[in-house]
Design a protein around this motif. Structure first.
Motif, mmCIF file in Angstrom:
data_model
loop_
_atom_site.group_PDB
_atom_site.id
_atom_site.type_symbol
_atom_site.label_atom_id
_atom_site.label_comp_id
_atom_site.label_asym_id
_atom_site.label_seq_id
_atom_site.Cartn_x
_atom_site.Cartn_y
_atom_site.Cartn_z
ATOM 1 N N CYS A 97 33.832 39.005 32.370
ATOM 2 C CA CYS A 97 33.235 39.862 32.799
ATOM 3 C C CYS A 97 32.579 40.786 31.657
ATOM 4 O O CYS A 97 32.956 40.782 30.517
ATOM 5 C CB CYS A 97 33.679 40.987 33.627
ATOM 6 S SG CYS A 97 35.264 41.871 32.874
ATOM 7 N N LYS A 98 31.635 42.083 31.666
ATOM 8 C CA LYS A 98 30.966 42.581 30.872
ATOM 9 C C LYS A 98 31.639 43.995 30.605
ATOM 10 O O LYS A 98 31.409 44.680 29.756
ATOM 11 C CB LYS A 98 29.589 42.915 31.217
ATOM 12 C CG LYS A 98 28.746 41.699 30.903
ATOM 13 C CD LYS A 98 27.165 42.057 31.371
ATOM 14 C CE LYS A 98 26.390 40.957 30.898
ATOM 15 N NZ LYS A 98 25.832 39.991 31.920
ATOM 16 N N CYS A 99 32.721 44.274 31.503
ATOM 17 C CA CYS A 99 33.196 45.547 31.596
ATOM 18 C C CYS A 99 34.558 45.705 30.838
ATOM 19 O O CYS A 99 34.879 46.895 30.518
ATOM 20 C CB CYS A 99 33.393 46.080 33.085
ATOM 21 S SG CYS A 99 34.245 45.104 34.273
ATOM 22 N N ARG A 100 35.185 44.409 30.741
ATOM 23 C CA ARG A 100 36.611 44.537 30.415
ATOM 24 C C ARG A 100 36.446 44.738 28.636
ATOM 25 O O ARG A 100 35.876 43.939 28.020
ATOM 26 C CB ARG A 100 37.391 43.150 30.385
ATOM 27 C CG ARG A 100 38.894 43.166 29.850
ATOM 28 C CD ARG A 100 39.543 41.654 30.474
ATOM 29 N NE ARG A 100 40.591 41.682 29.650
ATOM 30 C CZ ARG A 100 41.842 42.376 30.331
ATOM 31 N NH1 ARG A 100 41.614 43.148 31.148
ATOM 32 N NH2 ARG A 100 42.923 42.210 29.749
ATOM 33 N N LYS A 101 37.326 45.763 28.275
ATOM 34 C CA LYS A 101 37.474 45.771 26.835
ATOM 35 C C LYS A 101 38.016 44.747 26.195
ATOM 36 O O LYS A 101 38.767 44.187 26.572
ATOM 37 C CB LYS A 101 38.315 47.133 26.454
ATOM 38 C CG LYS A 101 37.560 48.555 27.077
ATOM 39 C CD LYS A 101 38.384 49.714 26.893
ATOM 40 C CE LYS A 101 39.796 49.609 27.684
ATOM 41 N NZ LYS A 101 40.768 50.823 27.526
ATOM 42 N N PRO A 102 37.294 44.279 25.027
ATOM 43 C CA PRO A 102 36.565 44.980 24.064
ATOM 44 C C PRO A 102 35.150 45.099 24.494
ATOM 45 O O PRO A 102 34.259 45.573 23.545
ATOM 46 C CB PRO A 102 36.687 44.419 22.662
ATOM 47 C CG PRO A 102 37.160 42.944 22.926
ATOM 48 C CD PRO A 102 37.783 42.863 24.600
ATOM 49 N N ARG A 103 34.626 44.470 25.425
ATOM 50 C CA ARG A 103 33.336 44.525 25.582
ATOM 51 C C ARG A 103 32.695 45.900 26.038
ATOM 52 O O ARG A 103 33.774 46.833 26.580
ATOM 53 C CB ARG A 103 32.925 43.474 26.741
ATOM 54 C CG ARG A 103 32.918 42.163 26.336
ATOM 55 C CD ARG A 103 32.436 41.176 27.323
ATOM 56 N NE ARG A 103 32.617 39.737 26.730
ATOM 57 C CZ ARG A 103 32.243 38.655 27.220
ATOM 58 N NH1 ARG A 103 31.962 38.840 28.695
ATOM 59 N NH2 ARG A 103 32.340 37.545 26.701
ATOM 60 N N THR A 104 31.844 46.337 26.428
ATOM 61 C CA THR A 104 31.235 47.723 26.552
ATOM 62 C C THR A 104 30.772 48.091 27.954
ATOM 63 O O THR A 104 30.233 49.384 27.929
ATOM 64 C CB THR A 104 30.075 48.096 25.310
ATOM 65 O OG1 THR A 104 29.312 47.154 25.710
ATOM 66 C CG2 THR A 104 30.670 47.826 24.034
#
Length: 191
Positions: A97-104
Protein backbone atom coordinates in the motif's frame (compact mmCIF):
# COMPACT_ATOMS: atom_id res chain seq x y z
CA UNK A 1 -1.04 25.78 11.89
CA UNK A 2 1.86 24.07 13.66
CA UNK A 3 1.40 20.36 13.09
CA UNK A 4 3.41 17.89 15.14
CA UNK A 5 3.31 14.28 13.98
CA UNK A 6 3.60 11.43 16.46
CA UNK A 7 3.98 7.70 16.03
CA UNK A 8 1.74 5.79 18.44
CA UNK A 9 3.20 2.51 19.75
CA UNK A 10 6.46 3.13 21.56
CA UNK A 11 6.03 6.92 21.55
CA UNK A 12 2.63 7.59 23.14
CA UNK A 13 1.81 4.17 24.55
CA UNK A 14 3.91 1.20 25.55
CA UNK A 15 4.83 -1.09 22.66
CA UNK A 16 3.83 -4.66 23.49
CA UNK A 17 5.92 -6.14 20.68
CA UNK A 18 3.15 -8.56 19.76
CA UNK A 19 0.55 -5.88 19.01
CA UNK A 20 -1.70 -3.80 21.22
CA UNK A 21 -5.07 -5.50 20.76
CA UNK A 22 -7.46 -3.61 23.03
CA UNK A 23 -7.99 -0.36 24.87
CA UNK A 24 -7.03 -2.12 28.11
CA UNK A 25 -3.66 -3.08 26.61
CA UNK A 26 -3.10 0.49 25.37
CA UNK A 27 -1.10 1.88 28.29
CA UNK A 28 0.46 5.36 27.98
CA UNK A 29 4.18 5.80 28.48
CA UNK A 30 4.63 7.96 31.60
CA UNK A 31 4.51 11.64 30.68
CA UNK A 32 3.37 11.12 27.07
CA UNK A 33 -0.26 12.14 27.52
CA UNK A 34 0.72 15.24 29.47
CA UNK A 35 3.28 16.10 26.77
CA UNK A 36 0.65 15.96 24.03
CA UNK A 37 -1.69 18.12 26.12
CA UNK A 38 1.07 20.68 26.73
CA UNK A 39 1.88 20.84 23.02
CA UNK A 40 -1.79 21.28 22.20
CA UNK A 41 -2.27 24.04 24.76
CA UNK A 42 0.82 25.81 23.36
CA UNK A 43 -0.80 26.02 19.92
CA UNK A 44 0.54 22.89 18.24
CA UNK A 45 -1.75 20.55 16.33
CA UNK A 46 -0.80 17.02 17.46
CA UNK A 47 -1.62 14.25 14.98
CA UNK A 48 -0.76 10.57 14.97
CA UNK A 49 0.56 8.44 12.10
CA UNK A 50 0.56 4.75 12.99
CA UNK A 51 0.96 1.45 11.15
CA UNK A 52 -1.72 -0.94 12.42
CA UNK A 53 -1.26 -4.17 10.48
CA UNK A 54 -2.93 -6.04 13.35
CA UNK A 55 -6.20 -5.18 11.58
CA UNK A 56 -5.14 -7.03 8.41
CA UNK A 57 -3.75 -9.86 10.50
CA UNK A 58 -7.11 -10.30 12.27
CA UNK A 59 -5.63 -9.64 15.72
CA UNK A 60 -8.21 -6.95 16.48
CA UNK A 61 -11.02 -5.25 14.62
CA UNK A 62 -11.86 -1.67 13.75
CA UNK A 63 -14.01 -1.26 16.89
CA UNK A 64 -11.02 -2.30 19.02
CA UNK A 65 -8.76 0.19 17.23
CA UNK A 66 -11.28 2.98 17.58
CA UNK A 67 -11.60 2.20 21.31
CA UNK A 68 -7.81 2.46 21.71
CA UNK A 69 -7.77 5.81 19.94
CA UNK A 70 -10.80 7.08 21.86
CA UNK A 71 -8.97 6.21 25.10
CA UNK A 72 -5.84 8.12 24.08
CA UNK A 73 -7.88 11.11 22.90
CA UNK A 74 -9.91 11.18 26.13
CA UNK A 75 -6.76 11.04 28.25
CA UNK A 76 -5.27 14.00 26.38
CA UNK A 77 -8.54 15.93 26.81
CA UNK A 78 -8.50 15.18 30.56
CA UNK A 79 -5.18 17.04 30.66
CA UNK A 80 -6.56 20.04 28.80
CA UNK A 81 -5.31 19.24 25.30
CA UNK A 82 -6.57 17.79 22.07
CA UNK A 83 -5.26 15.06 19.83
CA UNK A 84 -6.45 16.53 16.53
CA UNK A 85 -6.44 13.41 14.36
CA UNK A 86 -5.20 9.83 14.17
CA UNK A 87 -4.17 8.49 10.79
CA UNK A 88 -3.50 4.78 10.51
CA UNK A 89 -2.52 2.22 7.94
CA UNK A 90 -4.68 -0.92 8.30
CA UNK A 91 -2.76 -2.95 5.73
CA UNK A 92 -0.49 -5.96 5.98
CA UNK A 93 3.17 -5.27 5.13
CA UNK A 94 2.81 -7.51 2.05
CA UNK A 95 -0.11 -5.45 0.67
CA UNK A 96 2.24 -2.92 -0.98
CA UNK A 97 0.00 0.00 0.00
CA UNK A 98 0.97 3.66 -0.19
CA UNK A 99 0.10 4.49 3.40
CA UNK A 100 2.28 2.10 5.41
CA UNK A 101 5.34 3.84 6.80
CA UNK A 102 8.02 4.32 5.53
CA UNK A 103 5.81 5.31 2.60
CA UNK A 104 4.18 8.70 2.89
CA UNK A 105 0.48 8.11 2.24
CA UNK A 106 -0.57 9.03 5.77
CA UNK A 107 1.44 12.24 5.55
CA UNK A 108 -0.15 13.02 2.19
CA UNK A 109 -3.57 12.50 3.82
CA UNK A 110 -2.64 14.90 6.64
CA UNK A 111 -1.68 17.56 4.11
CA UNK A 112 -5.02 17.13 2.37
CA UNK A 113 -7.10 17.12 5.57
CA UNK A 114 -5.39 20.13 7.13
CA UNK A 115 -4.73 21.96 3.83
CA UNK A 116 -1.09 22.49 4.73
CA UNK A 117 2.34 21.09 4.01
CA UNK A 118 4.07 18.78 6.48
CA UNK A 119 7.48 19.94 5.27
CA UNK A 120 9.51 21.14 8.24
CA UNK A 121 7.05 19.58 10.72
CA UNK A 122 8.43 17.62 13.63
CA UNK A 123 7.80 13.89 13.26
CA UNK A 124 8.51 12.03 16.51
CA UNK A 125 8.97 8.29 16.26
CA UNK A 126 10.79 5.33 17.74
CA UNK A 127 11.73 3.29 14.70
CA UNK A 128 13.46 3.45 11.35
CA UNK A 129 10.21 3.55 9.35
CA UNK A 130 9.13 6.72 11.18
CA UNK A 131 12.42 8.44 10.41
CA UNK A 132 12.37 7.33 6.76
CA UNK A 133 8.80 8.57 6.24
CA UNK A 134 9.68 11.88 7.89
CA UNK A 135 12.71 12.40 5.68
CA UNK A 136 10.83 11.41 2.52
CA UNK A 137 8.33 14.26 3.10
CA UNK A 138 10.81 16.84 4.35
CA UNK A 139 9.71 16.62 7.99
CA UNK A 140 12.10 17.08 10.91
CA UNK A 141 12.67 13.54 12.19
CA UNK A 142 13.01 13.13 15.92
CA UNK A 143 13.84 9.83 17.61
CA UNK A 144 12.71 8.93 21.12
CA UNK A 145 14.42 6.11 22.99
CA UNK A 146 11.19 4.61 24.30
CA UNK A 147 9.60 1.64 22.56
CA UNK A 148 12.05 0.50 19.90
CA UNK A 149 13.96 3.78 19.95
CA UNK A 150 17.08 2.63 21.79
CA UNK A 151 17.46 -0.33 19.44
CA UNK A 152 16.86 1.93 16.43
CA UNK A 153 19.42 4.44 17.69
CA UNK A 154 22.09 1.73 17.79
CA UNK A 155 21.62 1.06 14.05
CA UNK A 156 21.24 4.61 12.69
CA UNK A 157 24.73 4.73 11.17
CA UNK A 158 23.80 1.72 9.03
CA UNK A 159 20.94 3.64 7.42
CA UNK A 160 21.79 7.34 7.25
CA UNK A 161 24.69 9.52 6.17
CA UNK A 162 26.65 11.76 8.54
CA UNK A 163 24.70 14.89 7.59
CA UNK A 164 21.33 13.25 8.33
CA UNK A 165 22.66 11.84 11.61
CA UNK A 166 23.96 15.24 12.67
CA UNK A 167 20.53 16.80 12.12
CA UNK A 168 18.56 14.01 13.80
CA UNK A 169 17.14 15.10 17.14
CA UNK A 170 17.11 12.44 19.85
CA UNK A 171 15.36 12.42 23.21
CA UNK A 172 14.68 9.94 25.99
CA UNK A 173 10.90 10.14 25.55
CA UNK A 174 8.03 12.22 24.22
CA UNK A 175 7.96 14.36 27.37
CA UNK A 176 11.62 15.32 26.85
CA UNK A 177 10.99 16.10 23.18
CA UNK A 178 8.02 18.29 24.11
CA UNK A 179 10.10 20.08 26.75
CA UNK A 180 12.75 20.90 24.14
CA UNK A 181 10.22 22.04 21.57
CA UNK A 182 8.29 24.19 24.03
CA UNK A 183 11.40 25.76 25.54
CA UNK A 184 12.43 27.13 22.14
CA UNK A 185 10.41 29.93 20.62
CA UNK A 186 11.55 28.71 17.21
CA UNK A 187 11.87 24.92 16.90
CA UNK A 188 14.35 25.43 14.06
CA UNK A 189 16.84 26.57 16.71
CA UNK A 190 17.12 22.98 17.93
CA UNK A 191 19.79 20.78 16.48
Amino acid sequence: MKLIILDRDGVINEDAGDYIRSADECQPIPGSIEAIARLSRAGFTPVVATNQSGLARGLFDLDDLEAMHAKLSALVEEHGGKLEAIFYCPHHPDDDCKCRKPRTGMLDAMEAEFNTSVQGTWFIGDNLKDLQAALAKGCRPCLVRTGRGATTEATLADHFDEHTLADLLRFDDLASAADALLSNADASDLG
